[in-house]
Design an enzyme around this catalytic site. Structure first.
Site, mmCIF file in Angstrom:
data_model
loop_
_atom_site.group_PDB
_atom_site.id
_atom_site.type_symbol
_atom_site.label_atom_id
_atom_site.label_comp_id
_atom_site.label_asym_id
_atom_site.label_seq_id
_atom_site.Cartn_x
_atom_site.Cartn_y
_atom_site.Cartn_z
ATOM 1 N N LYS A 11 0.816 -1.221 0.000
ATOM 2 C CA LYS A 11 0.000 0.000 0.000
ATOM 3 C C LYS A 11 0.854 1.278 0.000
ATOM 4 O O LYS A 11 2.060 1.226 0.258
ATOM 5 C CB LYS A 11 -0.943 -0.047 1.206
ATOM 6 N N TYR A 51 -12.472 -1.879 -4.097
ATOM 7 C CA TYR A 51 -13.032 -1.997 -2.750
ATOM 8 C C TYR A 51 -14.563 -1.877 -2.737
ATOM 9 O O TYR A 51 -15.149 -1.558 -1.698
ATOM 10 C CB TYR A 51 -12.419 -0.942 -1.827
ATOM 11 N N ASN A 114 -2.110 0.272 6.628
ATOM 12 C CA ASN A 114 -1.661 -1.017 7.174
ATOM 13 C C ASN A 114 -0.735 -1.790 6.232
ATOM 14 O O ASN A 114 -0.651 -3.010 6.288
ATOM 15 C CB ASN A 114 -2.843 -1.858 7.666
ATOM 16 N N HIS A 117 -2.078 -5.492 1.539
ATOM 17 C CA HIS A 117 -3.363 -6.182 1.400
ATOM 18 C C HIS A 117 -3.096 -7.643 1.046
ATOM 19 O O HIS A 117 -2.139 -7.941 0.326
ATOM 20 C CB HIS A 117 -4.178 -5.542 0.265
ATOM 21 N N GLU A 128 -9.598 -10.493 -7.577
ATOM 22 C CA GLU A 128 -8.700 -9.349 -7.398
ATOM 23 C C GLU A 128 -7.527 -9.404 -8.378
ATOM 24 O O GLU A 128 -7.136 -8.376 -8.942
ATOM 25 C CB GLU A 128 -8.203 -9.318 -5.944
HETATM 26 P P1 CMP Z 1 -7.624 -4.449 3.311
HETATM 27 O O1 CMP Z 1 -7.277 -5.844 3.642
HETATM 28 O O2 CMP Z 1 -6.898 -3.812 2.186
HETATM 29 O O3 CMP Z 1 -9.198 -4.341 3.033
HETATM 30 C C1 CMP Z 1 -9.988 -3.244 3.408
HETATM 31 C C2 CMP Z 1 -9.200 -2.196 4.146
HETATM 32 O O4 CMP Z 1 -9.972 -1.233 4.821
HETATM 33 C C3 CMP Z 1 -8.404 -2.866 5.235
HETATM 34 O O5 CMP Z 1 -7.329 -3.561 4.634
HETATM 35 C C4 CMP Z 1 -8.016 -1.676 6.112
HETATM 36 O O6 CMP Z 1 -6.801 -1.073 5.738
HETATM 37 C C5 CMP Z 1 -9.130 -0.667 5.835
HETATM 38 N N1 CMP Z 1 -9.931 -0.385 7.034
HETATM 39 C C6 CMP Z 1 -10.051 0.814 7.607
HETATM 40 N N2 CMP Z 1 -10.850 0.740 8.689
HETATM 41 C C7 CMP Z 1 -11.240 -0.549 8.813
HETATM 42 C C8 CMP Z 1 -12.081 -1.257 9.728
HETATM 43 N N3 CMP Z 1 -12.692 -0.646 10.758
HETATM 44 N N4 CMP Z 1 -12.248 -2.586 9.540
HETATM 45 C C9 CMP Z 1 -11.661 -3.217 8.493
HETATM 46 N N5 CMP Z 1 -10.872 -2.590 7.588
HETATM 47 C C10 CMP Z 1 -10.646 -1.272 7.744
#
Ligand code: CMP
Length: 139
Positions: A11, A51, A114, A117, A128
């Site tokens: 990311k 998303y 974070n 992914h 995806e």
């Molecule tokens: P990802 O696995 O890329 O899929 C959705 C993303 O939404 C997740 O990683 C997080 O980085 C982001 N996100 C932000 N807030 C939340 C939340 N409360 N719960 C889950 N995903 C979140």
């Protein structure tokens, strides 16, 4: 049917913080083979499309805004039990809950930024990967 493939994105936070090389090293050292990889800056509509499943969630706009804030590295990876093993390698979505040694524990700062992914199922890994790569870009 298990495909032994998963999809990942390094990311914008991890790319901007110069963690790309270390993250790829961790992925290769864990036994994953790179099937396809590209360095791209997502547009708003591309991030919204990826998303779409989260479009009703309260964090959706922030997520799209974050994912378009800088370039990412998208990749299809292969290994036996890829989806599950990759999710173990990256750790919990919220880095505060991620185990020691995981990619998110090492490189992520928050649940939004974070670092990486990983697909959550074989079906989504396929969807995806196909979203990012044409049949001519993977082998
Ligand atoms: P990802 O696995 O890329 O899929 C959705 C993303 O939404 C997740 O990683 C997080 O980085 C982001 N996100 C932000 N807030 C939340 C939340 N409360 N719960 C889950 N995903 C979140």
């Amino acid at each position: 049917m298990a495909t032994n493939r998963t999809f990942t994105m390094i990311k914008p936070d991890a790319v901007a913080n110069n963690h790309t090389g270390k993250v790829i090293d961790d992925i290769l050292n864990a036994g994953f083979k790179i099937i396809a990889m590209k360095y791209i800056h997502l547009s708003t509509s591309q991030a919204e499309g990826f998303y779409a499943v989260h479009s009703e969630r309260p964090f959706f706009r922030d997520l799209v805004s974050f994912m378009t804030s800088g370039p990412i590295v998208a990749a299809i990876l292969e290994k036996e039990n890829a989806v599950e093993d990759f999710r173990k390698l990256i750790g919990a979505t919220n880095p505060a809950n991620a185990e020691e040694g995981t990619i998110r524990k090492k490189y992520a700062k928050s649940i939004d930024a974070n670092a990486i992914h990983g697909s959550d199922s074989d079906e989504n890994a396929d969807i995806e990967g196909n979203y990012f790569f044409s049949q001519f870009e993977r082998f």
